[in-house]
Scaffold this motif. Structure first.
Motif, PDB file in Angstrom:
ATOM      1  N   ASP A 400       1.507  -1.367 -15.090  1.00 57.37           N
ATOM      2  CA  ASP A 400       1.262  -1.815 -13.737  1.00 57.37           C
ATOM      3  C   ASP A 400       0.464  -0.906 -13.084  1.00 57.37           C
ATOM      4  N   SER A 401       0.829   0.131 -13.203  1.00 54.94           N
ATOM      5  CA  SER A 401       0.084   1.631 -12.440  1.00 54.94           C
ATOM      6  C   SER A 401      -1.502   0.648 -12.330  1.00 54.94           C
ATOM      7  N   PHE A 402      -1.931   0.710 -14.177  1.00 50.35           N
ATOM      8  CA  PHE A 402      -3.408   0.292 -13.653  1.00 50.35           C
ATOM      9  C   PHE A 402      -3.615  -0.917 -13.145  1.00 50.35           C
ATOM     10  N   VAL A 403      -2.845  -2.151 -12.538  1.00 50.18           N
ATOM     11  CA  VAL A 403      -3.457  -3.184 -12.092  1.00 50.18           C
ATOM     12  C   VAL A 403      -3.562  -2.642 -10.175  1.00 50.18           C
ATOM     13  N   ARG A 404      -2.211  -1.984 -10.251  1.00 47.25           N
ATOM     14  CA  ARG A 404      -2.216  -1.669  -8.524  1.00 47.25           C
ATOM     15  C   ARG A 404      -2.984  -0.297  -8.115  1.00 47.25           C
ATOM     16  N   GLU A 405      -4.575   0.341  -9.368  1.00 47.35           N
ATOM     17  CA  GLU A 405      -4.601   0.913  -8.815  1.00 47.35           C
ATOM     18  C   GLU A 405      -5.626   0.186  -8.686  1.00 47.35           C
ATOM     19  N   VAL A 464       2.332   6.003 -11.531  1.00 49.17           N
ATOM     20  CA  VAL A 464       3.275   6.085 -13.033  1.00 49.17           C
ATOM     21  C   VAL A 464       4.434   6.865 -12.509  1.00 49.17           C
ATOM     22  N   GLY A 465       5.623   6.785 -12.332  1.00 45.18           N
ATOM     23  CA  GLY A 465       7.028   7.148 -12.662  1.00 45.18           C
ATOM     24  C   GLY A 465       6.780   7.296 -10.366  1.00 45.18           C
ATOM     25  N   LYS A 466       6.243   6.587  -9.714  1.00 48.18           N
ATOM     26  CA  LYS A 466       6.051   6.848  -8.307  1.00 48.18           C
ATOM     27  C   LYS A 466       7.201   5.841  -7.982  1.00 48.18           C
ATOM     28  N   LEU A 467       8.035   4.982  -8.549  1.00 41.30           N
ATOM     29  CA  LEU A 467       8.857   3.857  -7.924  1.00 41.30           C
ATOM     30  C   LEU A 467       7.604   3.189  -6.960  1.00 41.30           C
ATOM     31  N   LYS A 468       6.351   2.929  -7.491  1.00 46.07           N
ATOM     32  CA  LYS A 468       5.800   1.956  -6.703  1.00 46.07           C
ATOM     33  C   LYS A 468       5.070   1.050  -7.568  1.00 46.07           C
ATOM     34  N   SER A 469       5.852  -0.153  -7.768  1.00 46.60           N
ATOM     35  CA  SER A 469       5.219  -1.030  -7.985  1.00 46.60           C
ATOM     36  C   SER A 469       3.906  -2.241  -7.935  1.00 46.60           C
ATOM     37  N   ALA A 470       3.281  -2.412  -8.615  1.00 47.70           N
ATOM     38  CA  ALA A 470       1.854  -3.087  -7.780  1.00 47.70           C
ATOM     39  C   ALA A 470       2.442  -4.275  -7.158  1.00 47.70           C
ATOM     40  N   THR A 471       3.655  -5.142  -6.677  1.00 49.84           N
ATOM     41  CA  THR A 471       4.474  -5.718  -6.600  1.00 49.84           C
ATOM     42  C   THR A 471       5.116  -5.240  -4.433  1.00 49.84           C
ATOM     43  N   LYS A 472       4.752  -3.968  -4.580  1.00 50.64           N
ATOM     44  CA  LYS A 472       5.728  -3.694  -3.766  1.00 50.64           C
ATOM     45  C   LYS A 472       4.571  -3.441  -2.175  1.00 50.64           C
ATOM     46  N   VAL A 473       5.182  -4.235  -1.328  1.00 44.91           N
ATOM     47  CA  VAL A 473       3.636  -3.614  -0.515  1.00 44.91           C
ATOM     48  C   VAL A 473       4.117  -2.262   1.099  1.00 44.91           C
ATOM     49  N   THR A 475       3.553   0.202   4.746  1.00 46.75           N
ATOM     50  CA  THR A 475       2.109   0.191   5.370  1.00 46.75           C
ATOM     51  C   THR A 475       1.425   1.127   3.796  1.00 46.75           C
ATOM     52  N   ASP A 476       1.520   1.584   2.546  1.00 48.28           N
ATOM     53  CA  ASP A 476       0.594   2.333   1.798  1.00 48.28           C
ATOM     54  C   ASP A 476      -0.145   0.982   0.833  1.00 48.28           C
ATOM     55  N   PHE A 477       0.351   0.143   1.186  1.00 45.83           N
ATOM     56  CA  PHE A 477      -0.432  -0.650   0.068  1.00 45.83           C
ATOM     57  C   PHE A 477       0.120  -2.650   0.671  1.00 45.83           C
ATOM     58  N   LEU A 478      -1.659  -2.589   1.537  1.00 49.00           N
ATOM     59  CA  LEU A 478      -1.494  -3.853   1.978  1.00 49.00           C
ATOM     60  C   LEU A 478      -2.954  -5.041   1.451  1.00 49.00           C
ATOM     61  N   PRO A 479      -3.219  -5.357  -0.409  1.00 47.67           N
ATOM     62  CA  PRO A 479      -3.602  -6.100  -0.343  1.00 47.67           C
ATOM     63  C   PRO A 479      -3.142  -7.176  -0.594  1.00 47.67           C
ATOM     64  N   PHE A 480      -1.725  -7.615   0.149  1.00 50.88           N
ATOM     65  CA  PHE A 480      -0.803  -9.284  -0.380  1.00 50.88           C
ATOM     66  C   PHE A 480      -0.564  -8.587   0.786  1.00 50.88           C
ATOM     67  N   GLY A 481      -1.132  -7.693   1.716  1.00 47.68           N
ATOM     68  CA  GLY A 481       0.151  -8.051   3.813  1.00 47.68           C
ATOM     69  C   GLY A 481       1.100  -6.921   3.217  1.00 47.68           C
ATOM     70  N   MET A 482       1.895  -7.027   4.428  1.00 43.94           N
ATOM     71  CA  MET A 482       3.199  -7.096   4.670  1.00 43.94           C
ATOM     72  C   MET A 482       3.692  -6.870   5.872  1.00 43.94           C
ATOM     73  N   GLY A 483       5.359  -7.267   5.142  1.00 41.87           N
ATOM     74  CA  GLY A 483       6.457  -7.920   6.924  1.00 41.87           C
ATOM     75  C   GLY A 483       6.392  -8.848   6.203  1.00 41.87           C
ATOM     76  N   LYS A 484       6.871  -9.892   7.230  1.00 42.78           N
ATOM     77  CA  LYS A 484       7.706 -11.005   6.628  1.00 42.78           C
ATOM     78  C   LYS A 484       6.520 -12.489   6.613  1.00 42.78           C
ATOM     79  N   HIS A 485       4.994 -11.742   6.905  1.00 41.70           N
ATOM     80  CA  HIS A 485       4.309 -12.721   5.816  1.00 41.70           C
ATOM     81  C   HIS A 485       3.371 -12.392   4.798  1.00 41.70           C
ATOM     82  N   ALA A 486       3.953 -10.943   4.801  1.00 49.11           N
ATOM     83  CA  ALA A 486       3.110 -10.420   3.122  1.00 49.11           C
ATOM     84  C   ALA A 486       3.585 -11.993   1.521  1.00 49.11           C
TER      85      ALA A 486
END
Ligand code: HEM
Length: 541
Positions: A400-405, A464-473, A475-486
């Motif tokens: 998961d971390s590899f994908v997010r990175e 890893v261990g940061k509670l930041k999965s690859a689906t978690k959009v 302000t620090d992760f925007l490849p999928f946008g964020m907010g209502k239109h994520a």
């Protein structure tokens, strides 16, 4: 009532150009070059916003940006601060960086759909394949993904894995003369087959997914659509307008793809209706097929569909948003595995540890049932102990971390432009006039201090261990946008990407980039760009 297939073709009315669907990147990615297509040179903006200087000899910022996106943005931010104007993609556009990015995503008066439609006329084409839900800002496709796909991922995972695996075996069969190594010059073709079959099974059911024509539609619909929108080669002019109209009325490739879906779906739906009627007559439960097409038919009135052609039109829009994006990003993932081969063993070890643990837990559960004298449930069948289930994939946190990175590292530095629907004042006091577009400085997020150390390096275990999965959009992760239109499809996309990754590490001990001199180019390739070099896979056996 569902009146199966309508024979009447959609009227090619240009009035519907006003209608809209807020799907953006899925389609835009396939036509990423259309980002260069032209609209107006721009509108006046707040005079307090500086405009980045041009390199001597350049008349726009395109060349400098394309030469090195990071260097360009570092220079601009040093010169102008976090908000500045650039001449890019033939537009005069305002770059928004850092904390104010949030205000763009969360302000409903900024529209990503409008910004894309401005240079692609995308909505006209989308509305040519559906008969209902044409109103601007309708969210039916979003809701279908959110309500029917994401919550049912554990249910869909076994068939997704089966399809991905079967297609991988077929496409990548290594023959004895290849001595355990296989060069694949166009890995995207392999991934497209895999992803298209998996999506087709989930969206339309395994019977429809057997049709080669349907799989081809899943694979090529988005790029055909991209071509008709101009692949970025067109220019805003009367010619452009004539060209788009001609494509819309005469050459619209979406119509052909719609026809393919309708023709493949019709006999299957008729047979399903027959079986349902038969079951009702006998007073037994009908084994209702579990795919999105069936769910849409079951919710026909809720979504206001008109007929099967309309249902297939909505499925086609889903295909445009999902297949290309997921095939492209999963292909790119393999290049990261190839560029950083030292991590393959760690990923493989994690996979084996997780599967061993699950096998032991299931064995324990079976033993307990035996001790209590209770029957062993079907879901505890030992032949499935080492399946890549949704639960197993969830435990593979390094993947998961590899994908997010990989997303963090790759995501285009200036993207997801939004057009202002009215005059907007940002918290810094900067005014964005109605009709003007802003573009997100992804570098300020993905390469910014919030990501920790060495942000210009690929650190696969960063999350890893940061509670930041690859689906978690956010302000620090925007490849999928964020907010209502994520992106509502990110759960499916990430699930598929991780499954592809797991299938790769289980089969291959090493992946190598055919032409290592292209490594940087492939790692930072824009979504939709052709892959510059192939990959060589070394079998684990
Ligand atoms: C790696 C693959 C994918 C990427 C990178 C991606 C990215 C995005 C982005 C950036 C947006 C726009 C967000 C915004 O405007 O703030 C979006 C919207 C959307 N995506 Fe995805 N997407 C992917 C896969 C999928 C899949 C698999 C599906 C469907 C199953 C899907 C369905 C949608 C839909 C329906 C929208 C429109 C949402 C709305 O406007 O409310 N996407 N996607």
């Amino acid at each position: 009532m569902l009146g199966l297939v309508s024979n009447s073709p959609n009227a090619a009315s240009f009035d519907i150009i006003k209608a809209a669907l807020p799907i953006s990147i899925g389609i835009a990615s396939a036509v990423y070059l259309t980002a260069k297509a032209v609209t107006n040179a721009g509108y006046g903006t707040d005079k307090s916003v500086p405009t980045a200087s041009l390199r001597p000899g350049d008349s726009t910022h395109d060349k400098e940006y394309n030469d090195d996106q990071d260097e360009f943005l570092i220079r601009c931010e040093e010169e102008c601060g976090p908000i500045f104007n650039v001449y890019l993609f033939n537009k005069f556009i305002t770059v928004v960086s850092g904390p104010q990015i949030r205000e763009v995503f969360l302000n409903e008066s900024f529209s990503a759909g409008d910004a894309i439609d401005e240079f692609t006329n995308m909505r006209t084409f989308l509305n040519s394949v559906r008969k209902s839900n044409k109103d601007i800002d309708n969210r039916v496709v979003h809701d279908i993904v959110r309500d029917m796909i994401s919550p049912n991922l554990p249910l869909f995972t076994p068939r997704i894995v089966n399809q991905l695996e079967a297609n991988l075996e077929r496409e990548m069969a290594i023959f004895p003369e290849e001595e355990g190594r296989k060069l694949v010059e166009k890995p995207l073709n392999v991934l497209q087959e895999m992803v298209a079959s998996a999506m087709a099974t989930v969206f339309m059911g395994s019977e429809v997914a057997k049709s080669r024509k349907v799989i081809d539609t899943f694979i090529v619909a988005t790029s055909d659509f991209g071509r008709v929108l101009g692949n970025g080669q067109r220019h805003a002019s009367t010619w452009h307008s004539i060209w788009t109209r001609a494509n819309y009325t005469v050459l619209n490739p979406l119509k052909i793809h719609l026809q393919t879906l309708v023709e493949a779906a019709t006999p299957i739906i008729l047979e399903r209706r027959r079986l349902e009627a038969e079951a009702t007559e006998k007073g037994v439960q009908w084994d209702r097929p579990d795919d999105i097409m069936q769910r849409l038919l079951d919710n026909f009135d809720k979504y206001g569909f008109v007929d099967l052609e309309d249902v297939c039109g909505h499925l086609l829009i889903l295909i445009l948003a999902s297949v290309h994006t997921t095939s492209d990003t999963s292909t790119n993932l393999l290049y990261y595995m190839a560029a950083f081969p030292q991590h393959m063993d760690k990923l493989y070890a994690e996979q084996q540890e997780v599967l061993d643990a699950i096998q032991q837990e299931r064995e324990k559960e079976r033993q307990e049932l035996v001790q209590k004298g209770e029957p062993i449930r079907d879901d505890l069948d030992p032949t499935h102990d080492r399946d890549l289930s949704a639960a197993a994939i969830k435990r593979m946190v390094h993947m998961d971390s590899f994908v997010r990175e990989a997303f963090r590292f790759r995501t285009e530095r200036l993207t997801l432009s939004h057009s202002a629907r009215k005059d907007i004042t940002l918290s810094s006091g900067v005014k964005i006039p109605k009709g003007h577009s802003v573009i997100i400085n992804m570098r300020s997020v993905h390469q910014g201090p919030v990501q920790g150390d060495e942000t210009d390096e690929f650190r696969p275990w960063r999350f890893v261990g940061k509670l930041k999965s690859a689906t978690k959009v956010g302000t620090d992760f925007l490849p999928f946008g964020m907010g209502k239109h994520a992106c509502p499809g990110r759960f499916l996309a990430i699930q598929e990407l991780k499954t592809v990754g797991e299938l790769m590490v289980s089969r291959y001990s090493k992946i190598e980039i055919q032409d290592p001199s292209k490594t940087k180019q492939v790692l930072l390739a824009r979504m939709g760009a052709p892959t510059a070099t192939g990959l060589t896979f070394t079998s684990r056996k």
